[in-house]
Design an enzyme around this catalytic site. Structure first.
Site, PDB file in Angstrom:
ATOM      1  N   TYR A 152       0.963  -1.237   0.100  1.00  0.00           N
ATOM      2  CA  TYR A 152       0.059   0.082  -0.060  1.00  0.00           C
ATOM      3  C   TYR A 152       0.969   1.186   0.075  1.00  0.00           C
ATOM      4  O   TYR A 152       0.510   2.257  -0.752  1.00  0.00           O
ATOM      5  CB  TYR A 152      -0.934   0.017   1.171  1.00  0.00           C
ATOM      6  CG  TYR A 152      -1.878   1.112   1.164  1.00  0.00           C
ATOM      7  CD1 TYR A 152      -2.856   1.450   0.438  1.00  0.00           C
ATOM      8  CD2 TYR A 152      -1.880   2.136   2.206  1.00  0.00           C
ATOM      9  CE1 TYR A 152      -3.849   2.683   0.330  1.00  0.00           C
ATOM     10  CE2 TYR A 152      -2.691   3.165   2.393  1.00  0.00           C
ATOM     11  CZ  TYR A 152      -3.281   3.410   1.210  1.00  0.00           C
ATOM     12  OH  TYR A 152      -4.419   4.499   1.425  1.00  0.00           O
ATOM     13  N   ARG A 159       1.015   6.992  -6.862  1.00  0.00           N
ATOM     14  CA  ARG A 159      -0.381   7.659  -6.945  1.00  0.00           C
ATOM     15  C   ARG A 159       0.299   9.278  -6.840  1.00  0.00           C
ATOM     16  O   ARG A 159      -0.400  10.219  -7.323  1.00  0.00           O
ATOM     17  CB  ARG A 159      -1.316   7.308  -6.079  1.00  0.00           C
ATOM     18  CG  ARG A 159      -2.559   8.261  -6.061  1.00  0.00           C
ATOM     19  CD  ARG A 159      -3.890   7.609  -5.355  1.00  0.00           C
ATOM     20  NE  ARG A 159      -3.669   7.336  -3.950  1.00  0.00           N
ATOM     21  CZ  ARG A 159      -4.480   6.834  -2.866  1.00  0.00           C
ATOM     22  NH1 ARG A 159      -5.743   6.603  -3.274  1.00  0.00           N
ATOM     23  NH2 ARG A 159      -4.283   6.811  -1.660  1.00  0.00           N
ATOM     24  N   TYR A 212      -0.628  13.254   6.206  1.00  0.00           N
ATOM     25  CA  TYR A 212      -0.136  12.192   7.302  1.00  0.00           C
ATOM     26  C   TYR A 212       1.540  12.301   7.309  1.00  0.00           C
ATOM     27  O   TYR A 212       2.123  12.546   6.402  1.00  0.00           O
ATOM     28  CB  TYR A 212      -0.200  10.797   6.857  1.00  0.00           C
ATOM     29  CG  TYR A 212      -1.803  10.128   7.160  1.00  0.00           C
ATOM     30  CD1 TYR A 212      -2.677  10.901   7.913  1.00  0.00           C
ATOM     31  CD2 TYR A 212      -2.282   9.056   6.579  1.00  0.00           C
ATOM     32  CE1 TYR A 212      -4.024  10.547   8.116  1.00  0.00           C
ATOM     33  CE2 TYR A 212      -3.305   8.528   7.067  1.00  0.00           C
ATOM     34  CZ  TYR A 212      -4.425   9.258   7.480  1.00  0.00           C
ATOM     35  OH  TYR A 212      -5.854   8.697   7.754  1.00  0.00           O
ATOM     36  N   ARG A 225     -11.504  12.932   2.473  1.00  0.00           N
ATOM     37  CA  ARG A 225     -12.568  12.009   3.096  1.00  0.00           C
ATOM     38  C   ARG A 225     -13.895  11.867   2.519  1.00  0.00           C
ATOM     39  O   ARG A 225     -14.689  10.966   2.958  1.00  0.00           O
ATOM     40  CB  ARG A 225     -12.747  12.701   4.815  1.00  0.00           C
ATOM     41  CG  ARG A 225     -11.442  12.718   5.360  1.00  0.00           C
ATOM     42  CD  ARG A 225     -10.787  11.196   5.529  1.00  0.00           C
ATOM     43  NE  ARG A 225      -9.436  11.657   6.484  1.00  0.00           N
ATOM     44  CZ  ARG A 225      -8.749  10.568   6.529  1.00  0.00           C
ATOM     45  NH1 ARG A 225      -8.984   9.345   6.206  1.00  0.00           N
ATOM     46  NH2 ARG A 225      -7.610  10.859   7.444  1.00  0.00           N
ATOM     47  N   GLU A 337     -13.638  -1.442   7.642  1.00  0.00           N
ATOM     48  CA  GLU A 337     -13.497  -0.139   6.982  1.00  0.00           C
ATOM     49  C   GLU A 337     -14.898  -0.123   6.109  1.00  0.00           C
ATOM     50  O   GLU A 337     -15.535  -0.840   5.876  1.00  0.00           O
ATOM     51  CB  GLU A 337     -12.459   0.183   5.944  1.00  0.00           C
ATOM     52  CG  GLU A 337     -12.347   1.448   5.084  1.00  0.00           C
ATOM     53  CD  GLU A 337     -11.074   1.558   4.132  1.00  0.00           C
ATOM     54  OE1 GLU A 337     -11.372   1.878   3.136  1.00  0.00           O
ATOM     55  OE2 GLU A 337     -10.026   1.238   4.965  1.00  0.00           O
TER      56      GLU A 337
END
Length: 343
Positions: A152, A159, A212, A225, A337
């Protein structure tokens, strides 16, 4: 690539999404509408293709005892479909859905960047420069690549590099899901729209993912979000809620406690969609948990599925359209999730 633009303005374009399960007839839900794309969360997967005039994406998300679910996207405008390299797509003049698959490899970042940039080129070339929603389904999401980097985190580097390269040409970072799948490789699909219709929202309980700290990887996750779509032809806006987990600030909370993680996850969504958060983003109105539809719930451990089902039934309503998948989440300590659409 030769680009043909669909006309805009002549018709409204109300985008809709629903689930079809084995034995149900899609045709009863698509009368008078046009299919923009189908995504089957099933027992096996393959590269996306064009089928019946729209992309068909098949992703390995259901184990031996899991239920296959097909997510169907429809519009009230005529649809044109096509292929650009490995990307398949359909457009209706207001919305674009495109999909692609990356086969298993030792490291993903360079290919992820190339695939994202190809998707951005397609979107902007066809006149849909505003990303609305992204889904990234990553096999062995928390496992190591050939360099020892978590898959990930490796994905997030590629990305982020694509977004950096296309800054100013692709508008904003939209809502997204980054979740595990049951097949090696990465399956991706995207929604995009015309300029000026999408607003990207953050959560007052959580640090924006793109901020982050480096402890979560060399490049932070590139998403918001939630994304609000000003829906032409609809009674009101539509809110696309990103995959949401038990994270406060940037910290995973309640490791090992599925009940507490469910409670925090649902509270995070409730705060995100509430009128108080909408007003902080200069928007009127708001939503409740009972407004969530097309809900997808990802549960790491099969033993937790009954508890998660009970939490979701209580918070969202037992009759909601909810699909459950037993797959890994993007951090090893996260157990559940949830994503959905408010309208």
């Amino acid at each position: 690539m030769t680009v043909t633009h669909l006309e805009t303005g002549a018709l409204t374009a109300a985008l809709d999404c629903f689930f079809i399960r084995p034995g149900e007839d899609e045709r009863t839900r698509t009368v008078g509408r046009h299919v923009l794309g189908r995504i089957t969360y099933g027992h096996g997967g393959r590269a996306p293709l064009l089928h019946d005039g729209a992309p068909l994406v098949r992703i390995a998300m259901a184990g031996a005892g899991g239920e296959r679910v097909t997510e169907v996207w429809t519009t009230d405008r005529p649809v044109r479909c096509g292929r650009d390299g490995d990307l398949v797509y359909a457009e209706d003049g207001e919305h674009l859905l495109c999909a692609v698959r990356i086969e298993e490899r030792g490291a993903y970042r360079d290919t992820v960047r190339a695939v994202y940039e190809a998707a951005f080129a397609l979107m902007t070339g066809l006149g849909y420069p505003e990303l609305l929603r992204m889904w990234n389904l990553v096999g062995s999401i928390t496992g190591p690549n050939e360099e020892g980097t978590e898959n990930y985190r490796d994905f997030c580097v590629g990305r982020a590099q694509a977004f950096e390269a296309w800054a100013g040409r692709v508008t904003g970072m939209p809502a997204a899901t980054g979740i595990g799948s049951l097949r090696p490789g990465i399956d991706l699909y995207f929604l995009a729209c015309r300029t000026g219709r999408a607003r990207h929202l953050e959560n007052p309980r959580q640090t924006p993912a793109h901020r982050y700290p480096v402890q979560y990887g060399p490049k932070p996750p590139s998403f918001a979000r939630a994304t609000l779509l000003e829906a032409a032809g609809c009674s009101g806006p539509v809110l696309y809620v990103s995959g949401t987990a038990s994270i406060i600030g940037d910290d995973s909370v309640h490791p090992g406690d599925i009940d507490a993680q469910c409670a925090v996850t649902l509270a995070n969504i409730e705060a995100l969609i509430a009128s108080e958060n909408m007003s902080q983003h200069g928007l009127a109105g708001g939503f409740r948990l009972s407004d969530l539809d097309c809900v997808k719930v990802y549960v790491r451990d099969a033993d937790h599925l009954p508890a998660v089902r009970a939490h979701c039934a209580k918070a969202l309503g037992a009759d909601r359209g909810i699909a459950f998948f037993n797959v890994d989440v993007c951090r090893p300590e996260l157990l559940v999730e949830i994503e959905g659409i408010c309208r």
